[in-house]
Enzyme design. Structure first.
Site, short mmCIF file in Angstrom:
data_model
loop_
_atom_site.label_atom_id
_atom_site.label_comp_id
_atom_site.label_asym_id
_atom_site.label_seq_id
_atom_site.Cartn_x
_atom_site.Cartn_y
_atom_site.Cartn_z
N ASP A 104 0.79 -1.02 0.02
CA ASP A 104 0.17 -0.11 0.01
C ASP A 104 1.00 1.33 0.12
OD1 ASP A 104 -1.85 2.09 1.19
OD2 ASP A 104 -3.14 0.67 1.53
N VAL A 154 -9.81 -2.78 1.17
CA VAL A 154 -10.08 -4.22 0.78
C VAL A 154 -9.76 -5.26 2.19
CG1 VAL A 154 -9.90 -3.91 -1.52
CG2 VAL A 154 -7.77 -4.75 -0.09
N ASP A 160 -7.46 -7.59 6.72
CA ASP A 160 -8.50 -7.30 8.02
C ASP A 160 -8.99 -6.00 7.87
OD1 ASP A 160 -5.92 -6.40 9.01
OD2 ASP A 160 -6.92 -5.87 10.81
#
Ligand code: PRP
Ligand code: 7HP
Length: 180
Positions: A104, A154, A160
């Site tokens: 990310d 997501v 999670d």
């Protein structure tokens, strides 16, 4: 209500994931055919991907795990990476394959790459199931990518929100009202 009711959209179905891991496994098998890599899974998010990926790789290998945390309970990286559990084995001279569920901001992987490089492995490559390039702030890229996804939060297949949804068997976008 089922946890599935909290999902706005499926980004990668169980079939999509299975097929893509088969392809990644074939590439890694070819690339490491004369080597004996160590797969280092970054827990907890990697637990399902790691289990499926190593079974798709027909190579002699060992496995190890680290537990790191940077997200706390929110949806934005705190920036600080905490090592909760270190490597169990020496990686000096080894061909390391870091296994992540998602790349990310890149904070976690740029930190881990530096951390592992200091232990003088023969090589380091990164495999990530998901890549969210729009969010990158750190200078790090993966060598093997399952799916490139848009900037949405997501969950599922190991990922999670506040420790939940990891057991969802596919990757889905969480409805914003669940975390806002
Ligand atoms: C998630 C994920 C990656 C990291 C990616 O871990 O598993 O390690 O965030 O984000 P970044 O590129 O912005 O650093 P998290 O800290 O949520 O822990 P978890 O694996 O236990 O879910
Ligand atoms: C970490 C993380 N965990 C779950 N879902 C996402 O979209 C994420 N990005 N970075």
């Amino acid at each position: 209500m089922s946890m599935r009711d909290d999902i706005a959209k499926v980004l990668a179905s169980e079939d999509d994931i299975r097929a893509r891991i088969k392809e990644l496994g074939a590439r890694i098998t070819e690339d490491y055919k004369d080597k004996e890599p160590v797969f280092v899974g970054v827990l907890k998010g990697c637990f399902l991907f790691m289990a499926d990926l190593v079974r798709a790789c027909d190579v002699r290998c060992t496995v190890d795990f680290m537990v790191v945390s940077s997200y706390g309970a929110g949806t934005i990286s705190s920036g600080a990476v905490e090592i909760v559990k270190d490597l169990s084995h020496d990686i000096a001279g080894r061909d390391v394959i870091i296994v992540e569920d998602i790349l990310d901001s890149g904070n976690t992987l740029s930190y881990l790459k530096r951390y592992m490089n200091a232990r003088e492995p023969a090589s380091i490559r990164i495999v990530t199931l998901l890549d969210k390039p729009d969010r990158r702030t750190a200078d790090v890229e993966a060598d093997y990518i399952g799916f490139t996804i848009p900037d949405a939060f997501v969950v599922g297949y190991g990922l999670d929100y506040d420790q939940r949804y990891r057991n969802l068997p596919y990757i889905g976008v969480l409805k914003p009202e669940v975390y806002s």
